[in-house]
Write a protein that holds these residues in place. Structure first.
Motif, PDB file in Angstrom:
ATOM      1  N   VAL A   1      -5.097  42.506  12.483  1.00 57.61           N
ATOM      2  CA  VAL A   1      -5.314  41.336  13.333  1.00 57.61           C
ATOM      3  C   VAL A   1      -6.223  40.366  12.588  1.00 57.61           C
ATOM      4  O   VAL A   1      -7.301  40.756  12.129  1.00 57.61           O
ATOM      5  CB  VAL A   1      -5.982  41.735  14.675  1.00 57.61           C
ATOM      6  N   ASP A   2      -5.783  39.110  12.465  1.00 58.13           N
ATOM      7  CA  ASP A   2      -6.629  38.087  11.848  1.00 58.13           C
ATOM      8  C   ASP A   2      -7.794  37.782  12.782  1.00 58.13           C
ATOM      9  O   ASP A   2      -7.607  37.619  13.988  1.00 58.13           O
ATOM     10  CB  ASP A   2      -5.832  36.804  11.596  1.00 58.13           C
ATOM     11  N   LEU A   3      -8.989  37.691  12.228  1.00 54.62           N
ATOM     12  CA  LEU A   3     -10.163  37.400  13.043  1.00 54.62           C
ATOM     13  C   LEU A   3     -10.393  35.897  13.146  1.00 54.62           C
ATOM     14  O   LEU A   3     -11.388  35.348  12.684  1.00 54.62           O
ATOM     15  CB  LEU A   3     -11.395  38.120  12.497  1.00 54.62           C
ATOM     16  N   VAL A   4      -9.425  35.267  13.748  1.00 53.48           N
ATOM     17  CA  VAL A   4      -9.488  33.865  14.122  1.00 53.48           C
ATOM     18  C   VAL A   4      -9.456  33.877  15.646  1.00 53.48           C
ATOM     19  O   VAL A   4      -8.706  34.658  16.237  1.00 53.48           O
ATOM     20  CB  VAL A   4      -8.288  33.078  13.552  1.00 53.48           C
TER      21      VAL A   4
ATOM     22  N   SER B   1     -12.434  38.508   7.672  1.00 56.26           N
ATOM     23  CA  SER B   1     -11.324  37.677   8.134  1.00 56.26           C
ATOM     24  C   SER B   1     -10.219  38.434   8.864  1.00 56.26           C
ATOM     25  O   SER B   1      -9.295  37.811   9.382  1.00 56.26           O
ATOM     26  CB  SER B   1     -10.715  36.930   6.950  1.00 56.26           C
ATOM     27  N   PHE B   2     -10.312  39.750   8.916  1.00 61.82           N
ATOM     28  CA  PHE B   2      -9.296  40.526   9.625  1.00 61.82           C
ATOM     29  C   PHE B   2      -9.896  41.830  10.128  1.00 61.82           C
ATOM     30  O   PHE B   2     -10.988  42.230   9.737  1.00 61.82           O
ATOM     31  CB  PHE B   2      -8.087  40.820   8.721  1.00 61.82           C
ATOM     32  N   ALA B   3      -9.132  42.483  11.014  1.00 64.71           N
ATOM     33  CA  ALA B   3      -9.503  43.812  11.505  1.00 64.71           C
ATOM     34  C   ALA B   3      -8.284  44.703  11.404  1.00 64.71           C
ATOM     35  O   ALA B   3      -7.171  44.298  11.757  1.00 64.71           O
ATOM     36  CB  ALA B   3      -9.983  43.739  12.948  1.00 64.71           C
ATOM     37  N   GLN B   4      -8.493  45.900  10.897  1.00 62.75           N
ATOM     38  CA  GLN B   4      -7.424  46.895  10.842  1.00 62.75           C
ATOM     39  C   GLN B   4      -7.522  47.718  12.122  1.00 62.75           C
ATOM     40  O   GLN B   4      -8.579  48.252  12.443  1.00 62.75           O
ATOM     41  CB  GLN B   4      -7.591  47.800   9.613  1.00 62.75           C
ATOM     42  N   VAL B   5      -6.424  47.799  12.854  1.00 63.07           N
ATOM     43  CA  VAL B   5      -6.409  48.483  14.147  1.00 63.07           C
ATOM     44  C   VAL B   5      -5.592  49.757  14.039  1.00 63.07           C
ATOM     45  O   VAL B   5      -4.491  49.765  13.494  1.00 63.07           O
ATOM     46  CB  VAL B   5      -5.799  47.569  15.238  1.00 63.07           C
TER      47      VAL B   5
END
Length: 174
Positions: free
Chosen positions: A24-27, A6-10
C-alpha cells in the motif's frame, strides 16, 4: 503492516496462515482507500516509525484495533535470517495473533492535539527568542548601548523608534 517512508507491506493473517500479501502506498488518499477495505472486526499491527502515528490515526476508525509494536522489543524481526518486507509483515501479524507482540502506548486524539499545540507554541517561543537576540546583536554591532528597561515593552519600542538607525541596518557578523 511493515511501514516504510513511502509504502507499507501488508500481510493478511487468517487462522494462523498468511492468506494475502499486498503493498500500500503511504499517500493519504491511497491509505484511506485501503482502510475502507478493512472491517470493524479486523486488527492491524504496525511498528513505530516516523510516520506510524499518521497511519494509526487513519486506520483507527476503520478497524477494531490498531496495535503499535515496540520495534526495540520485536527482536524476532531484527534477528531473522531472511529479512524482507513480506517476512517482517508476516512476523508482526503472527506475534500479535500469538499474544507476544510488545506494544507501546498510543496517544488519543486529545493528547495528540495538545502535543501539537505545545510543539507549535514552543516553536513560536524559540523564534521570538531568536528575533530578540538578533535585535540586541544589531544594536550592539552599531555601538548603541543597551536599553536600561524592558526593550520589548512600549517604552522600549519608543526608544527603538528614536534611534538613528537606517531602516535596513547591515549587521556584520550577526
Amino acid at each position: 503492516m511493515d511501514i516504510h517512508r513511502s509504502f507499507a507491506q501488508v500481510a493478511v493473517l487468517e487462522d494462523g496462515t498468511i492468506i494475502r500479501q499486498l503493498r500500500v502506498d503511504l499517500v493519504h488518499d491511497r491509505l484511506v482507500a485501503f482502510a475502507k477495505t478493512l472491517s470493524l472486526e479486523d486488527e492491524v499491527v504496525i511498528e513505530v516509525t516516523g510516520n506510524s502515528a499518521a497511519v494509526e490515526r487513519i486506520l483507527r476508525p476503520h478497524v477494531k484495533r490498531v496495535a503499535v509494536a515496540n520495534p526495540r522489543l520485536v527482536r524476532v524481526i531484527a534477528y531473522a535470517r531472511v529479512k524482507t518486507d513480506k517476512v517482517d509483515a508476516g512476523t508482526l501479524a503472527k506475534l500479535h495473533a500469538a499474544g507476544f507482540l510488545p506494544e507501546v502506548w498510543v496517544a488519543d486524539e486529545d493528547t495528540y492535539s495538545r502535543r501539537r499545540q505545545m510543539a507549535e507554541r514552543a516553536g513560536v517561543l524559540a523564534q521570538i527568542i531568536r528575533i530578540k537576540g538578533r535585535m540586541k546583536a544589531i544594536l550592539h554591532a552599531n555601538l548603541i548601548p543597551p536599553y536600561k528597561g524592558y526593550l520589548f515593552g512600549k517604552r522600549g519600542q519608543h526608544w527603538l523608534d528614536s534611534l538613528p538607525l537606517r531602516r535596513s541596518v547591515q549587521c556584520s557578523g550577526v
